[in-house]
Structures are given as C-alpha cells and as structure tokens.
Design a protein around this motif. Structure first.
Motif, PDB file in Angstrom:
ATOM      1  N   VAL A 176       0.844  -1.190   0.000  1.00 45.90           N
ATOM      2  CA  VAL A 176       0.000   0.000   0.000  1.00 45.90           C
ATOM      3  C   VAL A 176       0.884   1.246   0.000  1.00 45.90           C
ATOM      4  O   VAL A 176       1.923   1.293   0.669  1.00 45.90           O
ATOM      5  CB  VAL A 176      -0.930   0.011   1.237  1.00 45.90           C
ATOM      6  CG1 VAL A 176      -1.772   1.262   1.290  1.00 45.90           C
ATOM      7  CG2 VAL A 176      -1.809  -1.225   1.250  1.00 45.90           C
TER       8      VAL A 176
ATOM      9  N   LEU B   1       0.541   5.344   0.715  1.00 44.19           N
ATOM     10  CA  LEU B   1      -0.247   6.458   1.239  1.00 44.19           C
ATOM     11  C   LEU B   1       0.461   7.745   0.866  1.00 44.19           C
ATOM     12  O   LEU B   1       1.673   7.858   1.030  1.00 44.19           O
ATOM     13  CB  LEU B   1      -0.350   6.384   2.761  1.00 44.19           C
ATOM     14  CG  LEU B   1      -1.297   5.346   3.333  1.00 44.19           C
ATOM     15  CD1 LEU B   1      -1.052   5.195   4.821  1.00 44.19           C
ATOM     16  CD2 LEU B   1      -2.723   5.746   3.089  1.00 44.19           C
TER      17      LEU B   1
ATOM     18  N   MET C  27      -4.939   6.499  -0.617  1.00 42.11           N
ATOM     19  CA  MET C  27      -4.355   5.182  -0.430  1.00 42.11           C
ATOM     20  C   MET C  27      -4.521   4.395  -1.721  1.00 42.11           C
ATOM     21  O   MET C  27      -5.624   4.323  -2.266  1.00 42.11           O
ATOM     22  CB  MET C  27      -5.062   4.446   0.723  1.00 42.11           C
ATOM     23  CG  MET C  27      -4.482   3.092   1.029  1.00 42.11           C
ATOM     24  SD  MET C  27      -5.371   2.113   2.289  1.00 42.11           S
ATOM     25  CE  MET C  27      -6.084   3.296   3.362  1.00 42.11           C
TER      26      MET C  27
ATOM     27  N   VAL D 248      -4.797   1.107   8.005  1.00 36.95           N
ATOM     28  CA  VAL D 248      -4.550   0.533   6.685  1.00 36.95           C
ATOM     29  C   VAL D 248      -4.972  -0.935   6.652  1.00 36.95           C
ATOM     30  O   VAL D 248      -5.567  -1.399   5.678  1.00 36.95           O
ATOM     31  CB  VAL D 248      -3.066   0.692   6.292  1.00 36.95           C
ATOM     32  CG1 VAL D 248      -2.793   0.066   4.938  1.00 36.95           C
ATOM     33  CG2 VAL D 248      -2.674   2.165   6.292  1.00 36.95           C
TER      34      VAL D 248
END
Length: 174
Positions: free
Chosen positions: A51, A53, A62, A128
């Motif tokens: 991921v 961000l 995101m 997350v």
C-alpha cells in the motif's frame, strides 16, 4: 474492524507531511484465523498487501494491491477448495470536519464513471489493515464454487412433484 481481529496498522495524517509512505503488510497465523472466522471462510492461508499512502488535499490517498489465498466450501458440491483472491485498493480519506468531506444531507447521484467520494475518518488516523480486510471481503464470491464447476438444474418430473405425490396418496385412500 481489524483491531478486534488483533491486526491493525495505523498511520496518522501528520505522518504523511514528509511525503508518501510505502507499506508492506502481512497477516500472521492468528490474525488470518480471526479474519477467516469473521468472513466465514474455511481458512485464510495468506494475506499480503502493498500500500502507498500519500497526501491528498487535507487528507490522504491510499492505493495498492492485496493478494490472498482463501480456502472455501463450494456452494455446489460442498467440496473444500483453495482460491486466489486479489484486488486493487483505491481510497481517498479526509478528516472529520473537512470541507472536502461529502455532505451527509446532500442527495446522492450515482455515476459509475466518477470516483467514489472520500471516506471520512473519525480522527486523524488511518487503519490501513482495516482497509485491506474490507477490500478482501468485497472481492470474495458470496456463492463460491470450484473452478470449472457448474450447477446443473434438472426440472423435476411432474410425477415427483409434491402435488403429484399428494394426489397419488389421495387416490390410494380414496
């Protein structure tokens, strides 16, 4: 959602002031077992996510991808099978009170081509891991079946219908 599963990875919005963050998440055995129970899976054999961000307006954007291997029960044959599940994660987030937050009183216009409105955070933290589990849940087939398996429906003959059986019983007594 994931805090009660024992899996959480929180990032504060202020942590993005230095620029984008890249995260690699992987659920351990205990967490995967808890997620499997929550999502009604036989087993969650693996769950990984990459991921990114980055700052977006007064919140964050995101993006990333998750990959998982789930063990499910076929709704057709009741056999257990493994299924690879993967998906993209694309979410925009803003803090509560943001001028960019969607108006809860406004009429919603559905346009499949437009981006989703941003999620509104309860505070300045983004979990997350919760978004990874949410996206996994959205990708699961609610009626799983083994690859290549099809449901063959055969119309019952009139002689086997419940009404035909009742008619035969009535005729026999009658």
């Amino acid at each position: 959602m994931t805090a009660d599963l024992g899996w959480s990875h929180e990032v504060r919005l202020v942590d993005l002031s230095g620029g984008p963050l890249n995260l690699d998440l992987e659920a351990d055995d205990a967490v995967r077992a808890a997620i499997a129970r929550r999502l009604d899976l036989k087993e969650l054999k693996s769950l990984r996510a990459k991921v990114r961000l980055r700052p977006w307006l007064d919140g964050a954007e995101m993006s990333g991808r998750f990959e998982a291997v789930v063990e499910q029960v076929s709704g057709v044959s009741l056999e257990v099978f493994d299924q690879d599940v993967s998906g993209d994660i694309e979410v925009r987030l803003v803090p509560a009170g943001s001028p960019h937050a969607p108006d809860p009183e406004a009429e919603i216009e559905l346009d499949p081509e437009s981006p989703d409105p941003p999620d509104v955070l309860e505070d300045d933290r983004i979990d997350v891991a919760a978004y990874v589990v949410e996206h996994l849940a959205l990708e699961l087939d609610p009626f799983p079946r083994k690859p290549g398996e099809t449901f063959e429906y055969a119309q019952p003959s009139d002689d086997d219908s419940p009404f035909a059986v009742l008619k035969r019983l009535k005729d026999e007594k009658g």
